[in-house]
Each structure stands twice: as structure tokens, then as C-alpha cells.
Scaffold this active site. Sequence first.
Site, PDB file in Angstrom:
ATOM      1  N   ASP A  67      28.986  -2.565  47.919  1.00 53.72           N
ATOM      2  CA  ASP A  67      29.497  -2.035  49.186  1.00 53.72           C
ATOM      3  C   ASP A  67      28.392  -1.795  50.196  1.00 53.72           C
ATOM      4  O   ASP A  67      27.206  -1.864  49.874  1.00 53.72           O
ATOM      5  CB  ASP A  67      30.286  -0.741  48.914  1.00 53.72           C
ATOM      6  CG  ASP A  67      29.571   0.218  47.981  1.00 53.72           C
ATOM      7  OD1 ASP A  67      28.340   0.068  47.797  1.00 53.72           O
ATOM      8  OD2 ASP A  67      30.216   1.109  47.426  1.00 53.72           O
ATOM      9  N   ASN A 136      35.430  11.774  42.611  1.00 54.18           N
ATOM     10  CA  ASN A 136      36.889  11.612  42.698  1.00 54.18           C
ATOM     11  C   ASN A 136      37.383  10.380  41.944  1.00 54.18           C
ATOM     12  O   ASN A 136      38.527   9.971  42.110  1.00 54.18           O
ATOM     13  CB  ASN A 136      37.328  11.546  44.168  1.00 54.18           C
ATOM     14  CG  ASN A 136      36.726  10.353  44.907  1.00 54.18           C
ATOM     15  OD1 ASN A 136      36.031   9.530  44.304  1.00 54.18           O
ATOM     16  ND2 ASN A 136      36.982  10.251  46.202  1.00 54.18           N
ATOM     17  N   HIS A 138      36.185   7.289  42.253  1.00 52.69           N
ATOM     18  CA  HIS A 138      36.093   5.993  42.946  1.00 52.69           C
ATOM     19  C   HIS A 138      35.056   5.076  42.297  1.00 52.69           C
ATOM     20  O   HIS A 138      34.111   5.538  41.658  1.00 52.69           O
ATOM     21  CB  HIS A 138      35.839   6.167  44.456  1.00 52.69           C
ATOM     22  CG  HIS A 138      34.460   6.579  44.855  1.00 52.69           C
ATOM     23  ND1 HIS A 138      34.182   7.171  46.066  1.00 52.69           N
ATOM     24  CD2 HIS A 138      33.257   6.476  44.223  1.00 52.69           C
ATOM     25  CE1 HIS A 138      32.891   7.394  46.167  1.00 52.69           C
ATOM     26  NE2 HIS A 138      32.316   6.998  45.065  1.00 52.69           N
ATOM     27  N   GLU A 143      38.522   4.272  47.102  1.00 54.34           N
ATOM     28  CA  GLU A 143      38.887   5.675  46.963  1.00 54.34           C
ATOM     29  C   GLU A 143      40.231   5.795  46.232  1.00 54.34           C
ATOM     30  O   GLU A 143      40.962   4.798  46.115  1.00 54.34           O
ATOM     31  CB  GLU A 143      38.995   6.289  48.361  1.00 54.34           C
ATOM     32  CG  GLU A 143      37.699   6.235  49.177  1.00 54.34           C
ATOM     33  CD  GLU A 143      36.635   7.216  48.702  1.00 54.34           C
ATOM     34  OE1 GLU A 143      36.652   7.608  47.516  1.00 54.34           O
ATOM     35  OE2 GLU A 143      35.772   7.581  49.509  1.00 54.34           O
TER      36      GLU A 143
END
Length: 247
Positions: A67, A136, A138, A143
Amino acid sequence: MRIVVVPDTAAMGKRAADLVEKEMGKHVNPVIGLATGSTPLPLYKELIRRNREGGLDFSTTITFNLDEYVGLPTDHSESYRRFMNENLFDHINIVPGNTHVPNGMADDVEAECENYERMIADCGGIDLQVLGIGGNGHIGFNEPGSSLGSLTRIKTLTEKTRQDNARFFDSIDDVPRYAITMGIGTIIAARKCILLASGEGKADAIKDACEGPLTAMCPASVLQLHRYATLIVTEDAAGKLTLPVED
Ligand code: PGA
């Protein structure tokens, strides 16, 4: 899913480097997927050491990063291209043109994303993908709620991720709101995946990824479907697992 628990981050880096080195030895042009963040740094340190002292050769290796932030120039101190150059590429004998990070400054982001997928396919797909995990759950910047079949695309970062990453910026307002990320479908198309996690702050995410239901609400749980997924986690990150694991 193979879960390996190690005592500390140095051991995590060495175990991960063993898998990367073994995979590189199997291919004329190994295609390795890479991740940014603080977690893979011990792996990169070990790969640099093996390149310098152990003759691990990167001259024919091709890499694709997961990313990149949208809107940060590549020379920005927090761009993932710069992170990779400074923490790995500048210190090993890789051919710079063989390293790929999505271009977060592309005028046509959609075309950039399609092109990224095409380049991965043209290289024959990813042999081994290195992953971190967000607090979280991801993977990459996929996400919670991301489509499990998604390909490379632009994503809006959650408030939690922006807060987690604010430590690298002057203030949370400076943290970009968007990123280009490989999709979950891109990631699980890699022939092997290794996910690294360290620190107590990852314990809930690791428990959800390994022992929770397979759900888009914990994107890393998709690794439960993968044939060759290895998690290398430190004892504190593994602290909430209840099923037996390897060491
Ligand atoms: P970290 O980030 O390695 O800096 O904890 C991991 C991630 O968000 O994927």
C-alpha cells in the site's frame, strides 16, 4: 493456518527471514510482497544482514508493496516508498526498478490500481506475501468491512488507523485520509502469506484473526481460508489465543 509463537521481535524477524530466504531459493525471479509499519522492521534488518554477510542475493528478486498513502510525494518522510528505500531497498543488492510501491501521487488513481494488478500478474503472481496486522484486524489498508474479494483500489482510512499512525506525523490532521492498497483478494492470491505481529496491542486482533469467525470485520481472518498462511507472533501478541500453537 500455522501459528508460531516467538519470545521477542528479534526472533520474529529471524523466523520470517528464514521463510523469505527459503522461498527466494525456489525461484529464478522470486516475487515477494512486502509491508510497511514498525512490525516488519526486524525482518528487514535480518534480510539486510543476510544480504551483507550471508550472501542472500536479491539481484533477481521482484517486490510489490501492499500500500501507499494518497497525496504524499515519494520523498515525504512518511511515504511508504521512502520507508522501503530507507529500511530495506537502499541496503541490499535489489534492482530499484524491480521494486514496486503503488504511486499515491498518480493523477488517475483508478488506472494506477489496475496497472498495479496487471504488473503483479505479468510477474506471475506473488510467491510470498509479508503482512502486518492493524489493531483493528486490517491487512494492508483493508479496513474492517472491506470486501474479501477486493483488488487494488483506493480506501478511506478509519479514524482508528489514522490515530494509530498519527505517531509518525506532526499531528493527526497531517495523516492522509486515503490510501491505495492491494485488496484482500490480491493478498490471498499470493501463493504463501506470512503475517507478523508483536506487542500486546495486537493481541485482540490476533485472537479475532485466528479464533474468531471468518469475517470482513476482521480482514486478517481471511487467512483462515489460505492454504499456506503462517503467523509469526510474539508471546504478548499471542497472549489471548486459547488453542495450542507451535514454538
Ligand atoms: P504496525 O502497523 O506494524 O506499525 O503496527 C501494522 C499495520 O497497520 O498493518
